[in-house]
Design a protein around this motif. Structure first.
Motif, PDB file in Angstrom:
ATOM      1  N   ILE A   1       0.835  -1.202   0.000  1.00 33.85           N
ATOM      2  CA  ILE A   1       0.000   0.000   0.000  1.00 33.85           C
ATOM      3  C   ILE A   1       0.870   1.252   0.000  1.00 33.85           C
ATOM      4  O   ILE A   1       0.642   2.200  -0.773  1.00 33.85           O
ATOM      5  N   ALA A   2       1.879   1.273   0.875  1.00 37.76           N
ATOM      6  CA  ALA A   2       2.735   2.453   0.998  1.00 37.76           C
ATOM      7  C   ALA A   2       3.486   2.741  -0.292  1.00 37.76           C
ATOM      8  O   ALA A   2       3.510   3.887  -0.761  1.00 37.76           O
ATOM      9  N   TYR A   3       4.077   1.720  -0.877  1.00 39.75           N
ATOM     10  CA  TYR A   3       4.848   1.941  -2.101  1.00 39.75           C
ATOM     11  C   TYR A   3       3.941   2.241  -3.300  1.00 39.75           C
ATOM     12  O   TYR A   3       4.315   2.989  -4.200  1.00 39.75           O
ATOM     13  N   LEU A   4       2.739   1.666  -3.301  1.00 37.34           N
ATOM     14  CA  LEU A   4       1.774   1.987  -4.346  1.00 37.34           C
ATOM     15  C   LEU A   4       1.445   3.474  -4.337  1.00 37.34           C
ATOM     16  O   LEU A   4       1.467   4.146  -5.376  1.00 37.34           O
ATOM     17  N   TRP A   5       1.150   4.008  -3.140  1.00 37.51           N
ATOM     18  CA  TRP A   5       0.786   5.420  -3.040  1.00 37.51           C
ATOM     19  C   TRP A   5       1.992   6.337  -3.231  1.00 37.51           C
ATOM     20  O   TRP A   5       1.838   7.499  -3.651  1.00 37.51           O
ATOM     21  N   LYS A   6       3.191   5.846  -2.962  1.00 36.32           N
ATOM     22  CA  LYS A   6       4.383   6.650  -3.265  1.00 36.32           C
ATOM     23  C   LYS A   6       4.488   6.895  -4.764  1.00 36.32           C
ATOM     24  O   LYS A   6       4.861   7.981  -5.205  1.00 36.32           O
TER      25      LYS A   6
ATOM     26  N   GLU B   1       2.885   1.778  10.902  1.00 38.50           N
ATOM     27  CA  GLU B   1       3.516   1.130   9.758  1.00 38.50           C
ATOM     28  C   GLU B   1       3.379   1.939   8.472  1.00 38.50           C
ATOM     29  O   GLU B   1       4.368   2.201   7.784  1.00 38.50           O
ATOM     30  N   THR B   2       2.149   2.347   8.151  1.00 34.84           N
ATOM     31  CA  THR B   2       1.910   3.078   6.906  1.00 34.84           C
ATOM     32  C   THR B   2       2.641   4.417   6.906  1.00 34.84           C
ATOM     33  O   THR B   2       3.260   4.806   5.909  1.00 34.84           O
TER      34      THR B   2
ATOM     35  N   LEU C   1       6.445   3.913   6.502  1.00 35.51           N
ATOM     36  CA  LEU C   1       6.864   3.561   5.141  1.00 35.51           C
ATOM     37  C   LEU C   1       6.624   4.706   4.143  1.00 35.51           C
ATOM     38  O   LEU C   1       7.353   4.841   3.170  1.00 35.51           O
ATOM     39  N   LEU C   2       5.617   5.534   4.411  1.00 35.71           N
ATOM     40  CA  LEU C   2       5.323   6.643   3.501  1.00 35.71           C
ATOM     41  C   LEU C   2       6.263   7.834   3.707  1.00 35.71           C
ATOM     42  O   LEU C   2       6.880   8.321   2.759  1.00 35.71           O
ATOM     43  N   THR C   3       6.350   8.305   4.938  1.00 36.95           N
ATOM     44  CA  THR C   3       7.092   9.548   5.205  1.00 36.95           C
ATOM     45  C   THR C   3       8.062   9.449   6.376  1.00 36.95           C
ATOM     46  O   THR C   3       8.917  10.325   6.524  1.00 36.95           O
ATOM     47  N   ASN C   4       7.888   8.417   7.219  1.00 39.07           N
ATOM     48  CA  ASN C   4       8.679   8.288   8.460  1.00 39.07           C
ATOM     49  C   ASN C   4       8.571   9.542   9.320  1.00 39.07           C
ATOM     50  O   ASN C   4       9.522   9.958   9.986  1.00 39.07           O
ATOM     51  N   GLY C   5       7.410  10.170   9.277  1.00 35.39           N
ATOM     52  CA  GLY C   5       7.177  11.346  10.100  1.00 35.39           C
ATOM     53  C   GLY C   5       7.576  12.663   9.457  1.00 35.39           C
ATOM     54  O   GLY C   5       7.274  13.727   9.995  1.00 35.39           O
ATOM     55  N   GLY C   6       8.239  12.614   8.320  1.00 37.83           N
ATOM     56  CA  GLY C   6       8.717  13.835   7.667  1.00 37.83           C
ATOM     57  C   GLY C   6       7.674  14.409   6.716  1.00 37.83           C
ATOM     58  O   GLY C   6       6.578  13.862   6.564  1.00 37.83           O
TER      59      GLY C   6
END
Length: 292
Positions: free
Chosen positions: A119-124, A229-230, A233-238
């Motif tokens: 999901i995370a890499y798909l939306w990236k 988790e999401t 993987l998406l932003t790591n808080g950034g």
């Protein structure tokens, strides 16, 4: 059989496994977290008792405050955006009947069975400013610029959209199950009285769904607080902690910064917040007769 279940040894042997699981899987970890929350333990070596220092630091920690605000923002997004749509979709699915009902129910639930990493890499890829689907879609309407969807201003909204989309199936399924448990006789009686679909939904479906809505809202708020988790993987808080959430911040402090004691103090505050939210929602959804 009655003689068997009246035997205290048999009762004890049936109850003790559940008690042991509860003690060692729930109570013991919480007790250890409380202990480590009062120490400067780094995850290795000796833990030194420092009293309330971790909690004092936590009260002044602007990043932690930001993570709570982001969690609140996500919880509002779940309640205001995801859940109204979910309950309407569930009501429509209930009216479809037949194969169409099952097909659409499966389609809406597909995101929930896909791996979080996928999901995370798909939306990236969807959000990619160079070749992403979203920017290419905007080009169809004449927009020629490149939008960075993970910029400081837009990142939290981008994460919110992903999390609402990813969790939509669970909320919809719970509402769908609740609607299915409503007695059809009530709908038949309303139809005989001349009630239309809107009136039936507002006067029968929603009031009878109150316990289900309470459960779903409680789960949504707790889910918003424990998102990790999401987001990781998406932003790591950034960027710049603009998408930082409490659970992700706990992980970074405990396992990246080696502030295990400080991480556990965040965990204890998180547990307290969840308990307060649950109690407040129980009072909010309590019937007036029960309160009296």
């Amino acid at each position: 059989m009655k003689r068997l279940y009246s035997n205290k040894l048999v009762i004890f042997s049936l109850v003790i496994p559940g008690i042991l699981v509860f003690v060692f899987a729930i109570l013991a970890p919480i007790a250890l977290s409380v202990y480590y929350g009062f120490t400067d333990y780094s995850g290795m070596g000796k833990a030194t008792f420092i009293g309330m220092d971790n909690y004092k630091q936590l009260m002044m920690d602007q990043v932690f405050h930001k993570s709570l605000l982001n969690s609140l923002f996500l919880a509002i997004g779940f309640i205001v955006i995801q859940h109204p749509i979910a309950i309407i979709v569930a009501a429509v699915l209930d009216k479809l009947q037949g194969k169409a009902e099952g097909i659409f129910r499966c389609i809406y639930f597909i995101p929930n069975v896909i791996s979080v990493a996928v999901i995370a890499y798909l939306w990236k890829f969807v959000y990619n400013p160079d070749f992403g689907l979203l920017n290419n879609f905007l080009k169809m309407f004449g927009y020629t610029g490149k939008i960075n969807w993970f910029s400081t201003d837009l990142a939290i909204w981008s994460v919110l959209i992903v999390l609402i989309w990813h969790g939509f199936g669970w909320g919809m399924l719970i509402y769908y199950t609740g609607i299915k448990n409503i007695d059809p006789v009530l709908y038949e009686a309303a139809s005989i009285d001349g009630a239309n679909g809107k009136t039936t939904f507002l006067q029968i479906t929603l009031p009878l769904m109150k316990p289900v809505i309470q459960i779903n809202v409680t789960m949504a708020i707790i889910s918003a607080l424990k998102q990790m988790e999401t987001v990781y993987l998406l932003t790591n808080g950034g960027p710049g902690n603009s998408t930082q959430f409490a659970a992700n911040y706990l992980y970074k402090q405990a396992f990246k910064a080696f502030k295990y004691g400080y991480g556990n103090s965040i965990g204890i505050v998180f547990i307290i917040i969840c308990l307060i939210v649950t109690v407040c929602l129980n009072k909010l959804f309590a019937d007036k007769k029960e309160v009296a």
